[in-house]
Write an enzyme that holds these catalytic residues in place. Structure first.
Site, PDB file in Angstrom:
ATOM      1  CB  CYS B 137      -0.896   0.042   1.242  1.00 36.47           C
ATOM      2  SG  CYS B 137      -2.498  -0.744   1.002  1.00 36.47           S
ATOM      3  NE  ARG B 241      10.134 -15.422  21.466  1.00 33.03           N
ATOM      4  CZ  ARG B 241      10.780 -15.566  22.613  1.00 33.03           C
ATOM      5  NH1 ARG B 241      10.200 -15.281  23.762  1.00 33.03           N
ATOM      6  NH2 ARG B 241      12.019 -15.978  22.656  1.00 33.03           N
ATOM      7  CB  CYS B 245      12.310 -19.181  19.286  1.00 34.88           C
ATOM      8  SG  CYS B 245      10.940 -19.166  20.465  1.00 34.88           S
TER       9      CYS B 245
END
Lengths: 109, 284, 138
Positions: B137, B241, B245
């Protein structure tokens, strides 16, 4: 003025005369403690909100002194008596001299 | 509630006070007293043999952390949603447009969007997550600069788009043209990496409910992302995240915004099909 | 683990000190309390301090204080590099002498609330909060 600082208040719009109401406040602020170091090992200077007050029609509800141990985005919840119709005024004082304000009118039914 | 042999031992050890928390609890989550969140649901068909029930990470947190998500005023993640509301209305780029110029009221036009992303984009011929769509966009319609992956405004916008779909069931498509990427994500989920030789499944499928040091392992669901982490007092996206990890397995991580993590995001999102969209959530 | 005679003695002394001083605070916290009370006696009871027994993250620990009839409540984190947390002064339109906030704790420690009552007396409450270290990247 520190960047991105924005106060928020949750207060009832109406109350009975003499009623005790719960108020919640939150202001977005990093609350830099003055304890942290940056990558080159120098201390990042303290920059916090150091005082918060709430008044109703000019009379004090609570006056809080904040230390660096208050978490990022300082949050307070407390109770106030609404004796008559009027306005809550909330004020936050920043270490850098900035003052942030919010106000919430309350009708008495 | 489901116990595996290891968790039975952990629970025995922990039932002697101090750490009274071990497995997912049975609390129920209603936000602002009105948005009911499905935090436990039967596992989608593709997880047959792996999981019977899927659970939001909310169940693995303590009561104080859980409570912060039950009222938008108490949820610091909503501060970032507010930031994004400002951005939504702000004109940027050469075309003189804001998000609102085309999409109007975000709560109306974006309702349900988060529930189905990442999603195959037919015109572009690729799977896209929300941040990729934002930049499409921005660059093609607004004439604005793309946001860097996981840059502040991009994470804030992801939180805003999630917030307007809260309570709606995650329903990510895994068939059709997205299937190849989904298969790749699935393979990544079960592939052990790093010096610690751990796969996503090692912790989040075989050991959820067990403790990892002083913390609880969840199922690693991402229905509640972005999350506001008390640890670093800001929003974390699924790919952010994942990076943490993978790093913790002591492996070189993929880059947030890479095709690898996109595949993993698609696959992990699909493991939550049936849970409610819950973000921005609060986690430790 | 083996204990030498000296270790055992030291442990015994430590335990004795803990028994005598259940309310152990560091010097900086003691100074802060003295500054608040002016050295007056501080009674136990009359103050409610609500804090989690175990905090999932020391960065954001919810705490509440309440002391009916108090004019001020001082909140301290005795194990922080600087013990001060906040001082709440209640005005004439306070609906109760209570407040909740979120605080930072550097590690497992005692959180202490001291209330200054309207009659000038002082009361206190303390609560131990265990701060856990997260499993992943914590």
């Amino acid at each position: 003025m520190a960047e991105g600082v924005k106060p928020r208040v949750k207060a009832p719009k109406k109350a009975a005369a003499g009623e005790t109401v719960t108020l919640k406040t939150l202001i977005s602020h990093k609350m830099e403690s003055g304890q942290r170091k940056n990558k080159d090992g120098s201390i990042i200077p303290r920059s916090i909100i150091n005082r918060f007050t709430c008044e109703f029609n000019g009379k004090s509800v609570i006056d809080v002194t904040l230390e660096p141990a208050i978490s990022t985005n300082p949050y307070f919840e407390f109770e106030a008596i609404v004796p008559e119709a009027g306005e809550f005024k909330f004020t936050w004082y920043d270490d850098d001299g900035s003052v942030y304000e919010d106000a919430k009118p309350v009708e008495v039914a | 509630m489901k116990f595996k042999p290891m968790s039975a031992i952990a629970v025995l050890a922990l039932s002697v006070p101090t750490l009274g928390m071990a497995d997912a609890d049975d609390d129920s989550l209603v936000i602002n007293g009105e948005i009911e969140i499905v935090t436990k649901a039967p596992a989608p068909a593709h997880l047959e043999g792996a999981l019977d029930e899927i659970m939001s990470g909310w169940h693995f947190r303590d009561d104080a952390t859980q409570a912060m998500e039950m009222d938008d005023f108490d949820n610091p993640g909503m501060l970032f949603v507010e930031n994004a509301m400002g951005v939504w209305e702000t004109v940027d780029g050469s075309e003189g447009k804001s998000c609102a110029s085309c999409h109007g009221d975000v709560a109306e036009s974006m309702k349900g969007v988060k529930a189905v992303y990442p999603k195959w984009n037919e015109a572009a011929g690729e799977v896209r997550n929300l941040q990729m769509q934002f930049n499409d966009c921005r660059t093609n319609r607004m004439g604005a600069e793309a946001w860097g992956y996981d840059a502040g405004p991009a994470k804030d916008m992801e939180a805003l788009i999630a917030s307007v779909s809260r309570g709606m069931p995650v329903n990510v498509a895994i068939d059709g043209p997205a299937k190849a990427m989904w298969e790749k994500g699935k393979e990544m989920f079960y592939t052990r990496t790093g010096q610690l030789d751990l796969s996503c499944a090692s912790c989040h499928e075989q050991n959820y409910g067990n403790m990892i040091r002083a913390d609880h392992l969840s199922q690693g669901q991402i229905n509640a992302f972005p999350v506001y982490r008390l640890k670093d007092t800001k929003l974390t996206t699924p790919q952010g995240r994942f990076k943490g990890c993978v790093r913790d397995t002591r492996a070189e991580t993929y880059k947030p915004g890479s095709e690898d993590f996109l595949a993993l995001e698609l696959y992990v999102a699909s493991r939550g099909n049936g849970l409610s969209v819950e973000g921005p959530s609060v986690r430790n | 683990m083996e204990f030498s005679r000296r270790d055992t003695l030291a442990l015994g002394l430590g335990a004795a000190a803990l028994t005598v001083l259940p309310f152990q605070v560091n010097a900086a916290a003691e100074d802060a309390i003295a500054a608040f009370t002016g050295g007056a006696d501080v009674a136990e009871g009359g103050v409610n301090l609500t804090a989690p027994e175990i905090a999932e993250n020391g960065n954001t620990v919810p705490v509440s204080v309440e002391a009916a009839g108090a004019s001020e409540i001082l909140l301290l984190a005795t194990g922080n590099p600087t013990p001060g947390v906040a001082t709440f002064k209640f005005g004439e339109l306070a609906g109760s002498q209570s407040a909740s906030t979120r605080i930072r704790l550097a590690g497992t420690q005692d959180v202490v609330a001291i209330a200054k009552m309207a009659d000038g007396s002082f009361a206190k409450a303390a609560s131990t909060v265990k701060v856990t270290i997260g499993g992943c990247g914590g």
